[in-house]
Design a protein around this motif. Structure first.
Motif, short mmCIF file in Angstrom:
data_model
loop_
_atom_site.label_atom_id
_atom_site.label_comp_id
_atom_site.label_asym_id
_atom_site.label_seq_id
_atom_site.Cartn_x
_atom_site.Cartn_y
_atom_site.Cartn_z
N THR A 132 21.29 24.21 8.36
CA THR A 132 22.15 23.90 9.50
C THR A 132 22.45 22.40 9.58
O THR A 132 23.57 22.03 9.96
CB THR A 132 21.53 24.38 10.81
N ASP A 133 21.51 21.55 9.24
CA ASP A 133 21.80 20.11 9.21
C ASP A 133 22.87 19.80 8.17
O ASP A 133 23.72 18.93 8.37
CB ASP A 133 20.55 19.30 8.90
N HIS A 134 22.82 20.50 7.04
CA HIS A 134 23.82 20.30 6.01
C HIS A 134 25.20 20.72 6.51
O HIS A 134 26.20 20.08 6.19
CB HIS A 134 23.48 21.08 4.75
N PHE A 135 25.26 21.80 7.28
CA PHE A 135 26.56 22.25 7.79
C PHE A 135 27.14 21.23 8.77
O PHE A 135 28.35 21.03 8.80
CB PHE A 135 26.43 23.62 8.44
N ARG A 136 26.29 20.59 9.56
CA ARG A 136 26.78 19.55 10.47
C ARG A 136 27.38 18.40 9.67
O ARG A 136 28.47 17.92 9.95
CB ARG A 136 25.64 19.05 11.36
N GLU A 137 26.65 17.94 8.66
CA GLU A 137 27.15 16.86 7.81
C GLU A 137 28.40 17.30 7.04
O GLU A 137 29.32 16.51 6.84
CB GLU A 137 26.07 16.39 6.85
N LEU A 138 28.42 18.53 6.61
CA LEU A 138 29.58 19.06 5.89
C LEU A 138 30.82 19.05 6.79
O LEU A 138 31.91 18.64 6.36
CB LEU A 138 29.29 20.47 5.39
N ALA A 139 30.65 19.47 8.04
CA ALA A 139 31.77 19.46 8.97
C ALA A 139 32.28 18.04 9.21
O ALA A 139 33.50 17.80 9.24
CB ALA A 139 31.35 20.11 10.29
N ASN A 156 25.44 8.33 12.61
CA ASN A 156 25.83 7.49 11.48
C ASN A 156 26.79 8.22 10.53
O ASN A 156 26.46 9.29 10.03
CB ASN A 156 24.56 7.09 10.74
N PRO A 157 27.94 7.63 10.24
CA PRO A 157 28.92 8.30 9.38
C PRO A 157 28.75 8.02 7.88
O PRO A 157 29.54 8.51 7.08
CB PRO A 157 30.25 7.74 9.88
N LEU A 158 27.73 7.26 7.48
CA LEU A 158 27.65 6.83 6.09
C LEU A 158 27.55 7.99 5.11
O LEU A 158 28.27 8.05 4.11
CB LEU A 158 26.47 5.86 5.89
N PHE A 159 26.66 8.94 5.36
CA PHE A 159 26.50 10.05 4.43
C PHE A 159 27.78 10.89 4.36
O PHE A 159 28.26 11.22 3.28
CB PHE A 159 25.30 10.92 4.81
N ALA A 160 28.34 11.22 5.52
CA ALA A 160 29.56 12.03 5.54
C ALA A 160 30.72 11.30 4.86
O ALA A 160 31.50 11.91 4.12
CB ALA A 160 29.91 12.39 6.97
N ALA A 161 30.82 10.00 5.09
CA ALA A 161 31.88 9.22 4.45
C ALA A 161 31.67 9.17 2.93
O ALA A 161 32.64 9.24 2.17
CB ALA A 161 31.93 7.81 5.03
N THR A 162 30.43 9.08 2.50
CA THR A 162 30.13 9.08 1.07
C THR A 162 30.53 10.41 0.44
O THR A 162 31.14 10.44 -0.63
CB THR A 162 28.63 8.81 0.83
#
Length: 135
Positions: A35-42, A66-72
């Motif tokens: 579920t944490d991955h789905f949040r970051e995926l979204a 923090n947007p760093l991982f999602a932006a990456t």
């Protein structure tokens, strides 16, 4: 100088021994599972769609973490022309290894070359404890 070459080769071998099984584990996987991955995926999909700070779950609100991982992940998706979920899963071993390289470099600077190798071995190969604060 020879000491640092040997330490670097030892560290690279340790990283390679950890990277290869991680890369094989995600071979053919196209979606994350947690579920944490789905949040970051979204959030990564939102960034890839050009809405940098929009919350993917609540219309009209901005994201608060923090947007760093999602932006990456959005950047990896764009550079590789992969869908965002596939890019997220397939980039995992590479991004994780990059973080471990930075850990190793910092450890070499802070505690010395051979203690850094021991710290890297512990990080990569020592099993975690059963209580979360120790892992």
């Amino acid at each position: 100088m020879t000491r640092y070459v040997l330490v670097t080769l030892t560290g690279a071998l340790c990283l390679w021994l950890a990277f290869v099984p991680a890369r094989r584990a995600v071979d053919g996987v196209t979606m994350p599972y947690d579920t944490d991955h789905f949040r970051e995926l979204a959030y990564a999909q939102t960034i890839a769609d050009g809405r940098w700070f929009d919350d993917p779950f609540y219309r009209g609100t901005t994201i608060w973490y923090n947007p760093l991982f999602a932006a990456t992940i959005a950047l990896v998706s764009r550079l590789t022309a992969l869908d965002v979920p596939v890019a997220m899963v397939q980039a995992g071993p590479v991004l994780t290894t990059a973080a471990q390289v930075v850990f190793f470099a910092a450890a070499v600077c802070l505690i010395g070359p051979w203690p850094a190798v021991m710290a890297l071995v512990a990080l990569l190969f020592v099993p975690p404890y059963d209580f979360s604060w120790a892992t």
